[in-house]
Design a protein around this motif. Structure first.
Motif, PDB file in Angstrom:
ATOM      1  N   ARG A 205      -5.600   7.231   0.924  1.00  0.00           N
ATOM      2  CA  ARG A 205      -6.338   8.410   0.677  1.00  0.00           C
ATOM      3  C   ARG A 205      -7.472   8.105  -0.569  1.00  0.00           C
ATOM      4  O   ARG A 205      -8.376   8.542  -0.040  1.00  0.00           O
ATOM      5  CB  ARG A 205      -5.627   9.554   0.166  1.00  0.00           C
ATOM      6  CG  ARG A 205      -4.534  10.203   1.233  1.00  0.00           C
ATOM      7  CD  ARG A 205      -3.901  11.290   0.686  1.00  0.00           C
ATOM      8  NE  ARG A 205      -3.000  12.058   1.474  1.00  0.00           N
ATOM      9  CZ  ARG A 205      -1.606  12.458   1.285  1.00  0.00           C
ATOM     10  NH1 ARG A 205      -0.932  11.857   0.089  1.00  0.00           N
ATOM     11  NH2 ARG A 205      -1.029  13.076   2.204  1.00  0.00           N
ATOM     12  N   LYS A 206      -7.045   7.529  -1.452  1.00  0.00           N
ATOM     13  CA  LYS A 206      -8.200   7.102  -2.362  1.00  0.00           C
ATOM     14  C   LYS A 206      -9.301   6.255  -1.884  1.00  0.00           C
ATOM     15  O   LYS A 206     -10.409   6.458  -2.079  1.00  0.00           O
ATOM     16  CB  LYS A 206      -7.286   6.736  -3.712  1.00  0.00           C
ATOM     17  CG  LYS A 206      -8.564   6.340  -4.653  1.00  0.00           C
ATOM     18  CD  LYS A 206      -9.114   7.669  -5.260  1.00  0.00           C
ATOM     19  CE  LYS A 206      -8.382   8.550  -6.003  1.00  0.00           C
ATOM     20  NZ  LYS A 206      -8.939   9.811  -6.284  1.00  0.00           N
TER      21      LYS A 206
ATOM     22  N   GLU B  73     -11.464   7.905   0.473  1.00  0.00           N
ATOM     23  CA  GLU B  73     -12.239   9.138  -0.141  1.00  0.00           C
ATOM     24  C   GLU B  73     -13.486   8.297  -0.925  1.00  0.00           C
ATOM     25  O   GLU B  73     -14.367   8.778  -0.668  1.00  0.00           O
ATOM     26  CB  GLU B  73     -11.244   9.504  -1.143  1.00  0.00           C
ATOM     27  CG  GLU B  73     -12.356  10.742  -2.225  1.00  0.00           C
ATOM     28  CD  GLU B  73     -11.298  11.295  -3.401  1.00  0.00           C
ATOM     29  OE1 GLU B  73     -12.084  11.809  -4.567  1.00  0.00           O
ATOM     30  OE2 GLU B  73     -10.197  11.010  -3.390  1.00  0.00           O
TER      31      GLU B  73
ATOM     32  N   SER C  37       0.816  -1.306   0.013  1.00  0.00           N
ATOM     33  CA  SER C  37      -0.077  -0.074   0.042  1.00  0.00           C
ATOM     34  C   SER C  37       0.923   1.345   0.013  1.00  0.00           C
ATOM     35  O   SER C  37       2.143   1.033   0.237  1.00  0.00           O
ATOM     36  CB  SER C  37      -0.780   0.016   1.076  1.00  0.00           C
ATOM     37  OG  SER C  37      -0.310  -0.166   2.395  1.00  0.00           O
ATOM     38  N   THR C  38       0.320   2.290  -0.372  1.00  0.00           N
ATOM     39  CA  THR C  38       1.120   3.768  -0.474  1.00  0.00           C
ATOM     40  C   THR C  38       0.153   4.636   0.179  1.00  0.00           C
ATOM     41  O   THR C  38      -1.218   4.369   0.213  1.00  0.00           O
ATOM     42  CB  THR C  38       1.234   4.231  -1.926  1.00  0.00           C
ATOM     43  OG1 THR C  38      -0.059   4.440  -2.736  1.00  0.00           O
ATOM     44  CG2 THR C  38       2.235   3.028  -2.429  1.00  0.00           C
ATOM     45  N   VAL C  39       0.418   5.705   0.491  1.00  0.00           N
ATOM     46  CA  VAL C  39      -0.410   6.873   1.036  1.00  0.00           C
ATOM     47  C   VAL C  39      -1.204   7.168  -0.130  1.00  0.00           C
ATOM     48  O   VAL C  39      -2.550   7.467   0.664  1.00  0.00           O
ATOM     49  CB  VAL C  39       0.575   8.115   1.406  1.00  0.00           C
ATOM     50  CG1 VAL C  39      -0.259   9.345   2.023  1.00  0.00           C
ATOM     51  CG2 VAL C  39       1.496   7.719   2.606  1.00  0.00           C
ATOM     52  N   GLU C  40      -0.705   7.383  -1.256  1.00  0.00           N
ATOM     53  CA  GLU C  40      -2.115   7.693  -2.156  1.00  0.00           C
ATOM     54  C   GLU C  40      -3.138   6.620  -2.174  1.00  0.00           C
ATOM     55  O   GLU C  40      -4.214   7.200  -2.376  1.00  0.00           O
ATOM     56  CB  GLU C  40      -1.251   7.846  -3.616  1.00  0.00           C
ATOM     57  CG  GLU C  40      -0.316   8.791  -3.657  1.00  0.00           C
ATOM     58  CD  GLU C  40       0.900   8.780  -3.015  1.00  0.00           C
ATOM     59  OE1 GLU C  40       1.261   7.634  -2.765  1.00  0.00           O
ATOM     60  OE2 GLU C  40       1.789   9.919  -2.352  1.00  0.00           O
ATOM     61  N   LYS C  41      -2.829   5.394  -2.184  1.00  0.00           N
ATOM     62  CA  LYS C  41      -3.588   4.363  -2.223  1.00  0.00           C
ATOM     63  C   LYS C  41      -4.738   4.557  -0.937  1.00  0.00           C
ATOM     64  O   LYS C  41      -6.085   4.216  -1.200  1.00  0.00           O
ATOM     65  CB  LYS C  41      -3.198   3.043  -2.438  1.00  0.00           C
ATOM     66  CG  LYS C  41      -2.493   2.743  -3.922  1.00  0.00           C
ATOM     67  CD  LYS C  41      -1.981   1.490  -3.800  1.00  0.00           C
ATOM     68  CE  LYS C  41      -1.319   1.319  -5.338  1.00  0.00           C
ATOM     69  NZ  LYS C  41      -0.328   0.001  -5.402  1.00  0.00           N
TER      70      LYS C  41
END
Length: 418
Positions: free
Chosen positions: A301-302, A305, A295-299
């Motif tokens: 967040r998405k 959301e 996982s990543t911070v961007e994933k």
């Protein structure tokens, strides 16, 4: 033949689906067998011993924190009746089979327990029995009356004013989280390079969910799967079928941020997804990489959301104390946790359980596993943060999000403040 199935004692209670499946599987193949069940968080040692001492076989299922109590009960049973055959299975036995068989234990099951226990009841006395994966088509539904599921439902009602129980939709996890026995080391599947992932047929799963809901008057349905959304198509098929059946009782799964889309979350919402649990773990890209979850911070967040857009509540879990974690990494976790504005928060610390890649660093230490888990342990230290410093961060987070803590984190916070 008389068999007793026993789950070791832990502070938190949950329905023992694994033993429920084993009990149902044995009854399917040996209809004249007598099976009893005891659960350590409800039944004290004296009750367990009195109920098991005339059994032919007593099989314990335990994780590492429950193994010391299991060993004590097994020792007492062997002293009362040396003829009892004592078996231990579960994550601890699968992680340390040679060590688990020391003392009063006669036999260890490594892996899934259904075929292994059937083999043992039929006479297999090999010290270590490897349990092969079972296809869902060969599994009857778990015997919830045997495992006295009503007791767990009552605990959930006392805590949440909702009648809740769990269901299993798949077995094995394809991810490689370094802190997890389901992940990096695949301890339940020692002969497999990749986890033998199996999904249930949607129709069979929903048949069970509807039947159990009617019998136990459930208000919320949880999934016991470590990761529920491994296959996005299966998730959408499940949601469509649940909607088509007009089966409106809400549900609650564990979600991995790597798999999903806005469409998936919208289908989940339409099908009655009340809340999701997400292993966020950290706000530091470096720490997320070390965890090995992908996982990543961007994933993160998405996914959060999309869930919010679908009006699904979000419970986020964070793990503190990865080996290379620093104060700066935990400050990034703090920033992300605040930014996400979740509905519930849970904060644990890394525990190097047997079977994880971190166990070798503490293997020679004398650890009281009965008082050590991911909620509180006094021996794990990172390279840059001591155990005391990790706990300070844990206390900081629990105080900051005290009004939104998960039940287990709230219990730990109350203990720390006493």
């Amino acid at each position: 033949m008389k068999i007793s199935l026993v789950q070791g004692r832990y502070f938190n209670s949950w329905e023992v689906l694994g033993l429920g499946y084993i009990g149902a599987f044995l009854k399917k193949h040996l209809p004249n067998i007598e099976i009893n069940f005891f659960q350590g968080c409800f039944d004290d040692d004296e009750t367990i011993i009195a109920g098991c001492q005339e059994s032919d076989i007593v099989a314990f299922s335990c994780t590492t924190p429950t193994f010391p109590q299991v060993e004590q009960v097994a020792t007492r049973l062997k002293a009362i009746n040396p003829a009892i055959h004592l078996v231990v299975g579960g994550y601890h036995a699968s992680s340390l089979p040679e060590e688990s068989i020391l003392g009063p234990i006669d036999q260890v099951v490594v892996g899934e327990g259904e075929w292994a226990m059937l083999d043992i009841v039929k006479g297999n006395r090999a010290p270590i029995v490897i349990g092969p994966p079972v296809e869902f088509a060969d599994l009857p539904w778990p015997d919830r009356r045997l495992i006295r599921n009503e007791r767990n439902i009552q605990v959930a009602y006392n805590d949440n004013k909702k009648r809740i129980t769990s269901f299993q939709s798949q077995r094995a996890c394809p991810y490689s989280c370094t802190y997890c026995l389901d992940g990096h080391t695949k301890v339940m599947y020692p002969n497999f390079k990749k986890a033998p992932l199996r999904y249930r047929a949607v129709s069979d799963l929903l048949d069970e969910m509807e039947s159990v809901t009617q019998e136990y008057k459930l208000d919320l349905l949880k999934f016991s799967d470590p990761t529920w959304n491994i296959n996005q198509k299966w998730v959408i098929d499940f949601c469509r079928e649940k909607i088509n059946r007009k089966f409106n009782v809400p549900f609650y799964p564990n979600i991995h941020v790597n798999v999903g889309s806005e469409e998936m979350f919208q289908w989940m919402a339409k099908a009655g997804c009340y809340e999701i649990a997400v292993g966020i773990e950290s706000g530091s890209p470096k720490t997320l990489k070390q965890i090995g979850k992908g996982s990543t911070v961007e994933k993160i967040r998405k996914s959060v959301e999309w869930a919010k857009q679908a009006n699904i509540l979000i419970r986020g879990y964070f793990i503190l104390g990865m080996p290379d974690e620093t104060d700066d990494d935990l400050k990034m976790t703090d920033q992300l946790a605040e930014e996400l504005n979740l509905d519930e928060y849970g904060f644990t610390i890394l525990c190097p359980y047997p079977g994880t890649i971190y166990y070798e660093t503490v293997r020679q230490e004398k650890i009281d596993w009965a008082n050590a888990d991911e909620y509180s342990n006094n021996f794990w230290n990172g390279k840059f943060l001591s155990n005391a410093q990790i706990k300070e961060w844990q206390s900081y987070f629990m105080n900051k999000y005290g009004h939104k803590l998960t039940g287990r984190s709230e219990k730990l916070k109350n203990i720390q403040q006493q």
